[in-house]
Motif scaffolding. Sequence first.
Motif, PDB file in Angstrom:
ATOM      1  N   MET A 331       0.847  -1.196   0.000  1.00 38.12           N
ATOM      2  CA  MET A 331       0.000   0.000   0.000  1.00 38.12           C
ATOM      3  C   MET A 331       0.881   1.246   0.000  1.00 38.12           C
ATOM      4  SD  MET A 331      -2.971  -0.584   2.783  1.00 38.12           S
ATOM      5  CE  MET A 331      -3.437  -2.212   3.286  1.00 38.12           C
ATOM      6  N   LEU A 332       1.916   1.222   0.865  1.00 35.70           N
ATOM      7  CA  LEU A 332       2.800   2.387   0.932  1.00 35.70           C
ATOM      8  C   LEU A 332       3.521   2.570  -0.392  1.00 35.70           C
ATOM      9  CD1 LEU A 332       4.472   1.677   4.366  1.00 35.70           C
ATOM     10  CD2 LEU A 332       2.538   3.157   3.890  1.00 35.70           C
ATOM     11  N   SER A 333       4.054   1.475  -0.903  1.00 35.90           N
ATOM     12  CA  SER A 333       4.865   1.618  -2.106  1.00 35.90           C
ATOM     13  C   SER A 333       3.987   2.038  -3.275  1.00 35.90           C
ATOM     14  CB  SER A 333       5.602   0.312  -2.403  1.00 35.90           C
ATOM     15  OG  SER A 333       4.784  -0.579  -3.098  1.00 35.90           O
ATOM     16  N   HIS A 334       2.801   1.448  -3.344  1.00 38.21           N
ATOM     17  CA  HIS A 334       1.909   1.855  -4.435  1.00 38.21           C
ATOM     18  C   HIS A 334       1.516   3.316  -4.293  1.00 38.21           C
ATOM     19  CE1 HIS A 334      -2.120   2.204  -6.356  1.00 38.21           C
ATOM     20  NE2 HIS A 334      -1.412   1.757  -7.361  1.00 38.21           N
ATOM     21  N   GLY A 335       1.319   3.739  -3.048  1.00 38.27           N
ATOM     22  CA  GLY A 335       0.981   5.148  -2.808  1.00 38.27           C
ATOM     23  C   GLY A 335       2.062   6.051  -3.358  1.00 38.27           C
ATOM     24  N   ILE A 336       3.291   5.731  -3.030  1.00 44.04           N
ATOM     25  CA  ILE A 336       4.393   6.590  -3.457  1.00 44.04           C
ATOM     26  C   ILE A 336       4.591   6.506  -4.973  1.00 44.04           C
ATOM     27  CG2 ILE A 336       6.880   6.904  -3.285  1.00 44.04           C
ATOM     28  CD1 ILE A 336       6.560   5.877  -0.357  1.00 44.04           C
ATOM     29  N   VAL A 337       4.616   5.261  -5.467  1.00 42.56           N
ATOM     30  CA  VAL A 337       4.965   5.087  -6.879  1.00 42.56           C
ATOM     31  C   VAL A 337       3.861   5.600  -7.801  1.00 42.56           C
ATOM     32  CG1 VAL A 337       5.447   3.383  -8.637  1.00 42.56           C
ATOM     33  CG2 VAL A 337       6.514   3.182  -6.407  1.00 42.56           C
ATOM     34  N   SER A 338       2.617   5.196  -7.520  1.00 43.57           N
ATOM     35  CA  SER A 338       1.574   5.636  -8.450  1.00 43.57           C
ATOM     36  C   SER A 338       1.361   7.137  -8.321  1.00 43.57           C
ATOM     37  CB  SER A 338       0.277   4.879  -8.203  1.00 43.57           C
ATOM     38  OG  SER A 338      -0.256   5.249  -6.972  1.00 43.57           O
ATOM     39  N   GLY A 339       1.498   7.659  -7.099  1.00 41.94           N
ATOM     40  CA  GLY A 339       1.416   9.112  -6.931  1.00 41.94           C
ATOM     41  C   GLY A 339       2.458   9.791  -7.803  1.00 41.94           C
ATOM     42  N   ALA A 340       3.682   9.258  -7.731  1.00 46.54           N
ATOM     43  CA  ALA A 340       4.768   9.858  -8.511  1.00 46.54           C
ATOM     44  C   ALA A 340       4.480   9.746 -10.005  1.00 46.54           C
ATOM     45  CB  ALA A 340       6.075   9.164  -8.164  1.00 46.54           C
ATOM     46  N   LEU A 341       3.985   8.577 -10.432  1.00 47.12           N
ATOM     47  CA  LEU A 341       3.719   8.407 -11.869  1.00 47.12           C
ATOM     48  C   LEU A 341       2.646   9.389 -12.345  1.00 47.12           C
ATOM     49  CD1 LEU A 341       3.866   4.539 -12.213  1.00 47.12           C
ATOM     50  CD2 LEU A 341       5.370   6.196 -13.292  1.00 47.12           C
ATOM     51  N   PHE A 342       1.612   9.563 -11.551  1.00 47.64           N
ATOM     52  CA  PHE A 342       0.584  10.535 -11.954  1.00 47.64           C
ATOM     53  C   PHE A 342       1.168  11.944 -12.028  1.00 47.64           C
ATOM     54  CE2 PHE A 342      -2.718   7.374 -10.656  1.00 47.64           C
ATOM     55  CZ  PHE A 342      -3.388   7.356 -11.860  1.00 47.64           C
ATOM     56  N   MET A 343       2.060  12.247 -11.088  1.00 49.18           N
ATOM     57  CA  MET A 343       2.685  13.564 -11.133  1.00 49.18           C
ATOM     58  C   MET A 343       3.520  13.714 -12.397  1.00 49.18           C
ATOM     59  SD  MET A 343       3.566  13.990  -7.140  1.00 49.18           S
ATOM     60  CE  MET A 343       5.072  14.850  -7.374  1.00 49.18           C
ATOM     61  N   LEU A 344       4.215  12.626 -12.760  1.00 46.52           N
ATOM     62  CA  LEU A 344       5.055  12.683 -13.959  1.00 46.52           C
ATOM     63  C   LEU A 344       4.202  12.893 -15.205  1.00 46.52           C
ATOM     64  CD1 LEU A 344       7.495   9.873 -12.944  1.00 46.52           C
ATOM     65  CD2 LEU A 344       8.155  12.204 -13.510  1.00 46.52           C
ATOM     66  N   VAL A 345       3.090  12.195 -15.264  1.00 49.98           N
ATOM     67  CA  VAL A 345       2.201  12.414 -16.405  1.00 49.98           C
ATOM     68  C   VAL A 345       1.708  13.859 -16.387  1.00 49.98           C
ATOM     69  CG1 VAL A 345       0.044  11.742 -17.484  1.00 49.98           C
ATOM     70  CG2 VAL A 345       1.505  10.013 -16.502  1.00 49.98           C
ATOM     71  N   GLY A 346       1.455  14.346 -15.168  1.00 53.24           N
ATOM     72  CA  GLY A 346       1.011  15.739 -15.041  1.00 53.24           C
ATOM     73  C   GLY A 346       2.044  16.694 -15.600  1.00 53.24           C
ATOM     74  N   VAL A 347       3.305  16.390 -15.370  1.00 52.29           N
ATOM     75  CA  VAL A 347       4.387  17.268 -15.842  1.00 52.29           C
ATOM     76  C   VAL A 347       4.346  17.379 -17.363  1.00 52.29           C
ATOM     77  CG1 VAL A 347       6.884  17.368 -16.133  1.00 52.29           C
ATOM     78  CG2 VAL A 347       5.917  16.931 -13.886  1.00 52.29           C
ATOM     79  N   ILE A 348       4.203  16.230 -18.011  1.00 49.73           N
ATOM     80  CA  ILE A 348       4.250  16.273 -19.486  1.00 49.73           C
ATOM     81  C   ILE A 348       2.948  16.865 -20.039  1.00 49.73           C
ATOM     82  CG2 ILE A 348       3.381  13.934 -19.956  1.00 49.73           C
ATOM     83  CD1 ILE A 348       6.393  15.303 -21.684  1.00 49.73           C
ATOM     84  N   TYR A 349       1.861  16.617 -19.334  1.00 55.98           N
ATOM     85  CA  TYR A 349       0.579  17.173 -19.776  1.00 55.98           C
ATOM     86  C   TYR A 349       0.603  18.694 -19.679  1.00 55.98           C
ATOM     87  CZ  TYR A 349      -4.422  18.025 -20.081  1.00 55.98           C
ATOM     88  OH  TYR A 349      -5.655  18.469 -20.465  1.00 55.98           O
ATOM     89  N   GLU A 350       1.215  19.153 -18.616  1.00 62.53           N
ATOM     90  CA  GLU A 350       1.371  20.584 -18.397  1.00 62.53           C
ATOM     91  C   GLU A 350       2.090  21.254 -19.575  1.00 62.53           C
ATOM     92  OE1 GLU A 350       1.281  24.076 -16.157  1.00 62.53           O
ATOM     93  OE2 GLU A 350       0.220  22.170 -15.937  1.00 62.53           O
ATOM     94  N   ARG A 351       3.092  20.535 -20.125  1.00 64.75           N
ATOM     95  CA  ARG A 351       3.904  21.123 -21.185  1.00 64.75           C
ATOM     96  C   ARG A 351       3.265  20.970 -22.560  1.00 64.75           C
ATOM     97  NH1 ARG A 351       7.250  20.255 -17.142  1.00 64.75           N
ATOM     98  NH2 ARG A 351       9.424  20.877 -17.054  1.00 64.75           N
TER      99      ARG A 351
END
Lengths: 507, 494
Positions: A331-351
């Motif tokens: 649960m912890l690892s998925h929280g961190i990893v999937s959170g990070a992946l969504f943020m990364l997608v957000g970064v590219i979407y932003e651009r």
Amino acid sequence: MSNILTILVFFPALAGLLGFVIDKNSTRVYGVAIAAIEFILSLFLWMNFDSLNPTFQFIEHFPIVKDFGISYYLGVDGISLFLVVMTTFMTLIGMMSMTIKEDLKNMVITLLFLEMTMVGVFLALDAIMFYFFWELSLVPMLYIIGAWGGPLRVYASVKFFLYTFSGSLIMLVGMLFVAYSFYSAAGAWSFAITDWYALGFDIEYQFWLFLAFFVGFAIKVPMFPFHTWLPYAHGQAPTIGSVILAAVLLKMGTYGFVRFSLPMFPDASVMMITPIAILSIIMVIYTAMVAYAQEDMKQVIAYSSVSHMGIVMLGIFAMNSEGISGSVFQMLSHGIVSGALFMLVGVIYERTHTKYMSEFGGLASIMPKYALVFGVMLMASVGLPLTIGFVGEFLVLIGFYKVSPILTILAGTSIIVGAVYMLALFKRSFFGPVTNEANRKLKDLNANELVSFIPLVALVIWLGIYPKPVLSIIDNSVKTTLSIMEQKAITPEAKEIIISKNSKEAK
Amino acid sequence: MVTPIQVTLGELNLPLLAPMLIAIFGGLGILVIDLIKSNLHKSLYVMLSLMIFGADLFTVLGTVQGRGFFDLMLFDGLSIVSQILILIASMLFIPLALTSKRFHEFSYPEFFALFVFMVAGLQFMVTTDNLILIFVGIETSSLALYALIAMHNRSHSFEAAVKYFTMGAVAAGFYAMGSAAIYATTGSVELWQISEALSLGGGNANMLLITGGAVLILVAFAFKLSLFPFHTWAPDVYEGASAPLAGYMSIVPKVAAFTVALRIFSIYIDLGIESVQSIILILSVVTMTLANIMALVQQDVKRMLAYSSISHAGFVMAAIAIGTTKASTAIFVYYALFMFTNLGAFTMLWISRHKVKAFSDRFDHPYEKFAGMIKIVPMGAVVMALFMLSLAGVPPFSVFWGKLYLMSSAVDAGYIKLAIIMGLNSAIAAYYYLKLIVFMFLREPIKSVHIVHYNISRPLMVVIGIAVFATVGSVFFFDKLLTFVYAMMSVSGF
């Protein structure tokens, strides 16, 4: 610091209320500051946490509605401790990396209220309080998806709300029944979970109560037939919404299983091992296949979320300490990893304002830092050894192997299928020639984004190499839960399964 | 040979009448003041009514429980709880006359006099166990209420008043027939004697008449409580009446009707007459479900709230069938909490009341009117959202506690399926409450309008403030409320 839990729960909400006063242009800093303080508070809790004591600590308990047994009851154990730390951490990171410009003030305030409900769910030890935070968490999320989301946002947010709301009302009936059973047995009303642990039920009651709670939790997880709200919610939510949703809100469901279903209905849980395992494996494999078919990067990660939550569910129903500890860790690892992946997608979407993989290609040559961070997170998501994703997944599989080797092998394909869709995503977007000339002008991660991602990467690797400080605390509390189950189980089969699966302790 | 009645003044126990007398003389006083000096401002009458209700409330709280006035009056715990609810709701309603815009009906002192008389009628209705006095109480209050609705002075209001009047007359007919049937079988109009007679002679040939009587009375109350299939008047009447009056009608007459229904049907439930119990259960389930489904398709917020309050009434009606002390407590706890929220929601509509229909030819308060309200009046939107979430049963807002307690009483009595149906209905209901929230928060304003806070004034804000306070802070007083109501119910044996 006897009231640290109260502070942890209500500090963000109080800060949120005061946030109305803050000037529009300063709210972002305010939000980050509050989230940072909250995170430090949760670290403080961790430091003061007695890791040898597997029971609830920092307990605060006083009645609210005496005649009806509702009380203000907070406490933390090894299982909830890290979920709280993860929640505050992800809120902080999410707040820092947020790029929303429109109505930023409302967003910050909403996030702070959301943080209260999330921390509250993990710390509440009274069923009504738990229900209160559980339901209330829907409201800020509804607003986040509905106000800042994509074109179908209203549909997605309402679907999300109604789905979870209906499930939890069934759960509420279950809770009321448990409370009444407690009243019939003990002569006084109580909604305290610790009181409920002491209560035994007939098999038939256990079965129906298990189902009632199952509906509430399974929708939140989301288990396979109830998962349809999630892709919509993720697809339409703004980045911050997806991050919080994937990192924390989904964990509420699996946490509910560990906190309520297992210790309260041990026999029914044992009975349900096979059906739930089958559902979980369908979740793992089916959604992985669906993820592979997606064109939208965000949808890939959304479906991969469901797939990973399948592993978490499987571990919980392994009924042994490896499986459950592994699940909590996952649960912890998925929280961190999937959170990070969504943020990364957000970064590219932003651009680029697109999330379609076909629009990208060769990103690694344009944005090397971004590609690196993405790569690390992707590996963690797949479950590469020495990353955080491996530890939980491995433990879950070991744990479940004791229950059923065949099902475990099927579940093990998740690592392979996961690798397939994730690497396909990586290949299509990051490698090869630059297909879209417009992408050549893309800027790599800026300082602000790096500040958000570096801690995440560090965490992913640190906990991947040395998970012990976290894992041992979780394991302690999981063993207590299991011994409660063992004592409570009434059918010999259930007792036997619970004992035999934990043979290590018996020695 | 009739023996002369020997009653001392002490046995009459006249103090029991004091609360109603205060209201009646207060109402007369308002009329007299108007006779002496006309054209006084409405604020005077508002304050006078408030004083009357305040004095009334204090007398109710100070009255010793007991019987009096030839045993016609029964001042028990049930009656006290229900009178307190009636009076508090009335005290919240009256200040709503002080809007910033001028409305026709409030310029008549008669409006206030009628209102006070209506409250007196309702008080009589709940403070007796005599079928005839109950009838008198119902009629006094209803007739006053018809006039109050019509005084809003729009074509819709006349329609509403006439509709309500016709339906009320039918209900009264049913009530009279039912009472007659019961009188024919038991030879009494006193409920305690009826109860005795039924328990002694229960099970013989006139069972049909006994249940028949109950069913006829049930129909009468189904009209009053707007239960399916006698609910059809409610949305039209609510739409025609002014918003606060509609809110008031969704609470106070229903509280009174529930009190009487509890008095009458608890006899049947306690005797274990299952046909009556199952009829009530079926009515309740069908009412809450159908009203919810109807509410889903409404285009007007006021009509939606009308259907929602029908559904809430159906929800509460189940408690009568359950028949435990906890269930009876749940009825009043539910309404006590629902009162603030629902009256608050209707007050928000009242604030947005405007003279011309700007958004729709047909409706006063279509959803579109509230679109993007968060951008126009953020505070108003937040408050309205609070009320909606509370009505939907999201914790920790007031109605949640009522729902929780009511569902818990169903679970305790073994009605698990009922509890699940209640839960699912709350989920359906969440959709239409959310719809308004979606309009207020997630849509863009359609026309740039100041209409959503057209009617705002300080007294209205105070009422809203009280409602918000009670809605949000319910967790802090739920404990006290529960203990008080439960004690009152168990004292009077319900």
